[in-house]
Structures are given as C-alpha cells and as structure tokens.
Design a protein around this motif. Structure first.
Motif, short mmCIF file in Angstrom:
data_model
loop_
_atom_site.label_atom_id
_atom_site.label_comp_id
_atom_site.label_asym_id
_atom_site.label_seq_id
_atom_site.Cartn_x
_atom_site.Cartn_y
_atom_site.Cartn_z
N GLY A 76 0.78 -1.23 0.00
CA GLY A 76 0.00 0.00 0.00
C GLY A 76 0.81 1.28 0.00
N ARG A 77 2.14 1.17 0.18
CA ARG A 77 2.97 2.37 0.16
C ARG A 77 3.29 2.76 -1.28
NH1 ARG A 77 8.20 1.43 2.73
NH2 ARG A 77 7.91 -0.72 2.03
N PRO A 78 3.52 4.05 -1.54
CA PRO A 78 3.82 4.48 -2.91
C PRO A 78 5.21 4.05 -3.36
CG PRO A 78 4.08 6.32 -1.41
CD PRO A 78 3.50 5.20 -0.60
N VAL A 79 5.33 3.75 -4.64
CA VAL A 79 6.64 3.52 -5.24
C VAL A 79 7.28 4.88 -5.44
CG1 VAL A 79 7.85 2.62 -7.25
CG2 VAL A 79 5.84 1.42 -6.38
N PHE A 80 8.49 5.05 -4.95
CA PHE A 80 9.09 6.38 -4.93
C PHE A 80 9.69 6.80 -6.28
CE2 PHE A 80 12.78 9.18 -3.67
CZ PHE A 80 12.00 10.30 -3.49
N ILE A 81 10.43 5.91 -6.94
CA ILE A 81 11.18 6.29 -8.13
C ILE A 81 10.48 5.87 -9.43
CG2 ILE A 81 13.34 5.96 -9.38
CD1 ILE A 81 13.63 7.71 -6.94
N MET A 82 9.92 4.69 -9.50
CA MET A 82 9.39 4.17 -10.76
C MET A 82 8.34 5.09 -11.36
SD MET A 82 7.75 0.45 -11.49
CE MET A 82 6.83 0.10 -12.98
N PRO A 83 8.48 5.44 -12.66
CA PRO A 83 7.52 6.33 -13.31
C PRO A 83 6.28 5.59 -13.80
CG PRO A 83 9.24 5.79 -14.86
CD PRO A 83 9.61 5.10 -13.56
N SER A 84 5.47 5.12 -12.88
CA SER A 84 4.30 4.33 -13.26
C SER A 84 3.31 5.11 -14.10
CB SER A 84 3.60 3.79 -12.00
OG SER A 84 4.42 2.87 -11.32
N GLU A 85 3.40 6.45 -14.07
CA GLU A 85 2.53 7.23 -14.94
C GLU A 85 2.78 6.91 -16.42
OE1 GLU A 85 5.87 10.22 -13.78
OE2 GLU A 85 4.96 8.35 -13.03
N ASP A 86 4.00 6.44 -16.73
CA ASP A 86 4.32 6.07 -18.11
C ASP A 86 3.62 4.78 -18.53
OD1 ASP A 86 6.02 8.20 -17.91
OD2 ASP A 86 7.86 7.10 -18.34
N TYR A 87 3.24 3.97 -17.54
CA TYR A 87 2.70 2.64 -17.83
C TYR A 87 1.24 2.47 -17.45
CZ TYR A 87 7.75 2.18 -17.72
OH TYR A 87 9.09 2.39 -17.93
N ASN A 88 0.65 3.52 -16.89
CA ASN A 88 -0.72 3.41 -16.42
C ASN A 88 -1.68 3.03 -17.54
OD1 ASN A 88 -3.46 5.31 -16.06
ND2 ASN A 88 -2.92 4.06 -14.26
#
Length: 305
Positions: A126-138
């Motif tokens: 449930g904690r956020p991923v700090f570095i990975m740019p998941s916005e690129d893969y959403n």
C-alpha cells in the motif's frame, strides 16, 4: 553601528534557526509521505489467468516492451537491477531486482500486485513507489500488461536485491513539501486500461507509445527541469510545436527516427539524459507513429511540463 550589527547577527541566527526547523519538518514530511497508505480499487484483468501458459508470441511482445519502454534501462536487461543514477553528490539510485532468483522483490507478486505497482505506482503493502515512473505505464493495454509480466517472470534466475535509494537533503525536502510528486500522486487511478489500437504509423498509435515519455517530458510533453534529478541534468525538451520546441530540428520522420537510434541531433551533437538504450529499441512503426503524434500535440511553451 553596534545596534545594526546586533540586528544583522540576530536576523542571521533567526534565519538559520528557521531553515533548520524547515529542514527537520520537511524530512519528517518526506518520510511520512513515503510511508502513507494508498488504496486502489482494482478491476479484474483478463491476462491474469494466462500467465502460466504464455505462448511464444506473448513472450516476444513482452520482451519488446521490456527493452523498448524503459524497463531494461532501469532494471538491466537481466532484470536483476542496476545503479542508474550516481552523481557523486549524494544522489544514488539502484533499482531492485525483478528477475526470478534470490533477492527479487517480485517473487511473491500476485497479478493484482503487478497492476498496483506498474499501473498505479503503489507497492503491494500500500505504500507508494518512490522512483518508478508508473505514470508512463498506467495506460498499457491489458494484453501488453500481461505480455510484459509474462516476460519478466520468464527471465533466467539472477541474484539481486531491493532498491537502494540515497537522496541529498534538498531532494528530500522537495519531496516532503510536495515540490516533487511520486507516481501515485500523478496518476488518475480511475482510468481503465485502454482498448488495443492498431499498430501502424498513426497519431493514435503514436499517442499510445508516447505515454512512455510523460515521466520526463511532463503530461503536456513541453518538458522542463525534471523534478528531483541531479542539478547537472539537462531539462527535458519541449516536444510540442510551441515556443522553444525541438521539433523544428526534425522536419522529417527519418531525421527523428535517426535521432532515436543514434542519440544524436542532426548536427551530430550528443543528447544527454534521454534513455536511448530503450528508445533505440523502438520498432520503425512505433518510432514513426510517435513522430506522427507529436505533430498533433497542443502547442505549449517550453518548460511547462
């Protein structure tokens, strides 16, 4: 005169105290932000039941996505993790191992865990991923998401470890005071995966591929300083047709594709920061589709993200 000196010294001391207090509070806010819980409502994904029996075509597609969309750039071609930032000034980032084997952080991932992490930037706890740019893969389609996961799970076993993140104080404070946002903050978690788009040289397909660019160039693709990156990193370029655009350097798709393949501008100068290990792996169709899409992006001045 003595009174003026006393006032000056007093003011300087007060500023130091305020700055120290702001640093302490900012550090605490950053840690609280990294430890916060993010709840995501997940819809079922049809690929989850087929992971164990992925066919050769699915694995080939997953390999292509892994190599061309930035996964190998950060996690290494083996998936065992790699150090991809070390500026020698307090910022050092090594990605975690996602390959099967000792130290893998995804060894016990369920399909839902993959979706939370890749699409939403949220860890299984449930904690956020700090570095990975998941916005690129959403906005990966369900088929592409399944192919990518199937390929990662098929990688040869490799020894690795969890992520290693060392940040200088200014970056911690920027994160704590919300000048730097993590992917979980940027993503519209209500968006459903898109429907598949025909793979051809079209603006529509190019928009799908260009999702991989928004982490650095911003949602509007107008670029600017990438929040949290080392001070000596060049700002991301303006990919829109607006003021300060770099598109004028590439009046043809051939020139644009050549830049992606070589990492150099038409005048031969090298481009820094861009992930050319990945971009150079884009197929000719995908690369030309991105160029077609960029011609249609709304114009914005450079630096507005």
């Amino acid at each position: 005169m003595k009174r003026w000196i006393k006032w000056t010294v007093g003011a300087m001391v007060a500023l130091v105290v305020v700055a120290a207090a702001a640093a302490v509070v900012g550090t605490q806010l950053a840690e609280r932000k990294r430890q916060r819980q993010v709840t995501i409502e997940l819809a079922p994904e049809r690929w989850a039941a087929t992971l164990a029996s992925a066919d050769a075509a699915t694995l080939a597609r997953g390999k292509y996505l892994f190599n061309s969309r930035g996964c190998a750039e950060c996690h290494g071609v083996t998936g065992a993790g790699r150090e991809f930032i070390n500026d020698g000034k307090g910022m050092r980032i090594k990605s975690p191992s996602i390959a099967p084997g000792q130290g893998s952080v995804v060894a016990h991932y369920t399909p839902a865990d993959w979706v939370r992490t890749v699409r939403h930037g949220v860890k299984p706890d449930g904690r956020p991923v700090f570095i990975m740019p998941s916005e690129d893969y959403n906005q990966l389609t369900q088929d592409d998401m399944g192919a990518l996961v199937a390929y990662v799970r098929s990688l040869p076993p490799a020894n690795g470890s969890a992520a290693q993140v060392e940040l200088p104080l200014p970056v911690k404070l920027m994160y704590g005071y919300d000048a730097i946002k993590d992917a979980a903050q940027k993503i519209d978690h209500s968006l459903a995966p898109p429907q598949p788009i025909p793979e051809n040289v079209s603006a529509a397909h190019g928009a799908y591929v260009a999702n991989m660019c928004i982490g650095c160039h911003g949602p509007g693709l107008s670029g600017g300083k990438i929040p949290g990156t080392p001070p000596d990193w060049a700002p991301a370029a303006n990919l829109t047709p607006g003021p300060g655009s770099v598109l004028k350097r590439y009046p043809s798709a051939d020139q644009f594709v050549a830049m992606l393949r070589s990492g150099k501008r038409p005048d031969g100068t090298a481009i820094t920061v861009m992930p050319f290990e990945s971009l150079g792996q884009l197929s000719d169709v995908d690369a030309r589709a991105v160029y077609a899409y960029l011609q249609t992006v709304p114009a914005k001045p450079a630096g507005q993200r």
